[in-house]
Design a protein around this motif. Structure first.
Motif, short mmCIF file in Angstrom:
data_model
loop_
_atom_site.label_atom_id
_atom_site.label_comp_id
_atom_site.label_asym_id
_atom_site.label_seq_id
_atom_site.Cartn_x
_atom_site.Cartn_y
_atom_site.Cartn_z
N MET A 383 -11.19 10.08 -14.92
CA MET A 383 -10.51 8.86 -15.31
C MET A 383 -11.28 7.64 -14.82
SD MET A 383 -8.02 10.13 -16.93
CE MET A 383 -7.00 8.67 -17.19
N LYS A 384 -11.04 6.53 -15.46
CA LYS A 384 -11.66 5.27 -15.04
C LYS A 384 -11.02 4.81 -13.75
CE LYS A 384 -13.26 0.91 -16.98
NZ LYS A 384 -13.31 0.06 -18.20
N ALA A 385 -11.84 4.34 -12.83
CA ALA A 385 -11.33 3.92 -11.52
C ALA A 385 -10.56 2.61 -11.64
CB ALA A 385 -12.49 3.75 -10.56
N SER A 386 -9.60 2.43 -10.74
CA SER A 386 -8.82 1.19 -10.69
C SER A 386 -9.69 0.05 -10.16
CB SER A 386 -7.61 1.38 -9.78
OG SER A 386 -8.03 1.57 -8.45
N PRO A 387 -9.32 -1.20 -10.45
CA PRO A 387 -10.09 -2.34 -9.92
C PRO A 387 -10.21 -2.31 -8.40
CG PRO A 387 -8.59 -3.08 -11.61
CD PRO A 387 -8.25 -1.65 -11.35
N LEU A 388 -9.15 -1.85 -7.70
CA LEU A 388 -9.19 -1.78 -6.24
C LEU A 388 -10.25 -0.79 -5.77
CD1 LEU A 388 -8.05 -2.63 -3.53
CD2 LEU A 388 -6.30 -0.84 -3.77
N LYS A 389 -10.31 0.39 -6.42
CA LYS A 389 -11.32 1.38 -6.03
C LYS A 389 -12.72 0.86 -6.32
CE LYS A 389 -12.77 6.19 -6.45
NZ LYS A 389 -14.19 5.85 -6.36
N LEU A 390 -12.89 0.18 -7.45
CA LEU A 390 -14.20 -0.37 -7.77
C LEU A 390 -14.63 -1.39 -6.71
CD1 LEU A 390 -13.86 -0.84 -11.63
CD2 LEU A 390 -15.18 0.91 -10.45
N LEU A 391 -13.66 -2.20 -6.24
CA LEU A 391 -13.96 -3.18 -5.21
C LEU A 391 -14.34 -2.49 -3.90
CD1 LEU A 391 -14.05 -6.09 -4.18
CD2 LEU A 391 -11.56 -5.92 -3.74
N ASN A 392 -13.58 -1.46 -3.54
CA ASN A 392 -13.89 -0.72 -2.32
C ASN A 392 -15.26 -0.06 -2.39
OD1 ASN A 392 -11.49 -1.34 -1.02
ND2 ASN A 392 -10.42 0.45 -1.85
N ASP A 393 -15.58 0.50 -3.56
CA ASP A 393 -16.90 1.13 -3.73
C ASP A 393 -18.00 0.10 -3.57
OD1 ASP A 393 -15.69 3.53 -4.18
OD2 ASP A 393 -15.90 3.49 -6.37
#
Length: 402
Positions: A383-393
């Motif tokens: 699945m596509k990652a959430s904006p929060l996960k993308l920020l954490n990454d």
């Protein structure tokens, strides 16, 4: 005297013209078909290299569909109960799609019970499970069970026949038309050895078909009715594990069969064999030819994970990539080293990724020329990652650089 000289002169001129024409034709013969090109498909399709009494015959490699032997394989002929391969294919397909279950009870209609020929003598109103009906078709070649299942799946025999012909079109079979699900003599009902080999190849994709087609004997109705498989190769030939026989006066003796040895699965179809048991004898001869002459070169099994690639903006960083089908070819024995495989995949793909999504290809070359291409697909959903996960990454990457 003048008349003789004149006749001699005329004859001499005629002789010279004949010689000139003959020389002209002799020089013209090599370029008489100038501009035409050899048919590569005919060059790649081997003709029959052994004698067979079958009217038409074909031998295929199951995995690739490569034709290994051909005797008039596209010639249309009646096929008797070999018809039931398409009947069983639609049953197995419906079960795999969840439209029916093997435990479902099927009630025999008067119409189904009225079928002649080979049968299990269903009584109107009698109930058997889908699996028992299918086993009766696969082993006992039951016409009554074939029609009962046709009615159960499609509502009527006629509608089921329409489904059979739709499947024929879907598979691209050019020399096949069905008029019933049994193979009992009827007009406009025919196939070719090549087409029926394709039907058997498709059947073999279903575990349910492999299971029922390999049963040699079965106790029906609690042991009150014994079924013996009409495909005697199951006992007579090492490696034989599936197929369907057929016989009518119009079709003569027919057999579509599969056998596997040393990783090589072959599919043979013989139509129009002249005498009892000759369909078995000819199939054994053809199988022996195939196993003696050819060897399977398998680079990857169906569903085998061959690599992992990166996933951009996904909840997972990587996705496993697997083969959609088996990757391999058949070559004459001694030519195994001429086969090479190449995996063509991107370095990464974007999320979302769906399971089964085509991502690349596994390409097989023989002597430097491409002979097979198999799709490589995603082994799982990402699945596509959430904006929060993308920020954490992103923050993780920044901190890791410090």
């Amino acid at each position: 005297m003048k008349r003789k000289v004149k006749k001699f002169g005329t004859a001499l001129i005629s002789l010279i013209l004949v010689l000139l024409l003959g020389l002209g034709n002799a020089f013209a013969q090599p370029t008489a078909l100038e501009g035409s090109k050899p048919n590569p498909s005919k060059e790649k399709t081997p003709s029959a290299q052994l004698e067979t009494s079958a009217e038409t015959a074909v031998l295929l490699d199951y995995s690739s569909g490569q034709v290994l032997l051909d005797k008039d394989m596209h010639k249309s002929r009646p096929m008797a109960s070999v018809t039931k391969l398409m009947t069983m294919l639609l049953i197995c397909e419906a079960e795999a799609q969840g439209k029916i279950k093997t435990s479902d009870k099927v009630i025999a209609s008067e119409h189904a019970c009225s079928m002649g020929g080979s049968q299990i003598f269903l009584e109107p109103g009698e109930e058997l499970s889908v699996k028992e009906m299918l086993i009766s078709i696969a082993t006992g070649s039951a016409n009554d069970s074939s029609v009962a299942m046709a009615e159960y799946i499609a509502g009527s025999e006629e509608e089921f026949v329409s489904m059979m012909n739709e499947k024929t079109k879907e598979m691209g079979l050019k020399n096949t038309h069905f008029s019933n699900p049994t193979g009992l003599p009827i007009e406009n009902h025919y196939t070719s050895a090549y087409d029926m080999a394709q039907v058997l190849r498709e059947c073999l994709r279903y575990p349910l078909f492999r299971e029922v087609s390999s049963i040699y004997e079965y106790d029906l109705r609690g042991g009150d009715f014994k079924l013996w498989n009409t495909n005697k190769l199951l006992k007579w030939y090492a490696g034989a594990d599936a197929g369907k026989t057929g016989w009518t006066n119009e079709a003569s003796y027919c057999l579509a069969a599969s056998a596997k040895r040393d990783g090589l699965r072959l599919v043979s179809v013989v139509l129009g064999c002249p005498m009892p048991r000759t369909h078995f004898q000819e199939t054994i001869k053809i199988f022996n030819y195939g196993f003696a002459k050819y060897k399977a070169v398998t680079l990857a099994e169906a569903g085998q994970v061959v690599k992992e690639i990166k996933v951009d903006k996904g909840i997972e960083d990587k996705v496993k990539i697997m083969t959609k089908d088996s990757v391999g070819v058949v070559v004459p024995k001694g030519q195994e080293k001429t086969v090479q495989g190449n995996i063509n995949l991107p370095d990464q793909i974007d999320a979302p990724v769906k399971k089964g999504q085509v991502v690349g290809q596994y390409v097989v070359n023989k002597d430097g020329q491409e002979v097979l291409q198999v799709d490589l697909v995603a082994a799982q959903d990402v699945m596509k990652a959430s904006p929060l996960k993308l920020l954490n990454d992103m923050l993780d990457r920044v901190y890791s650089m410090e």
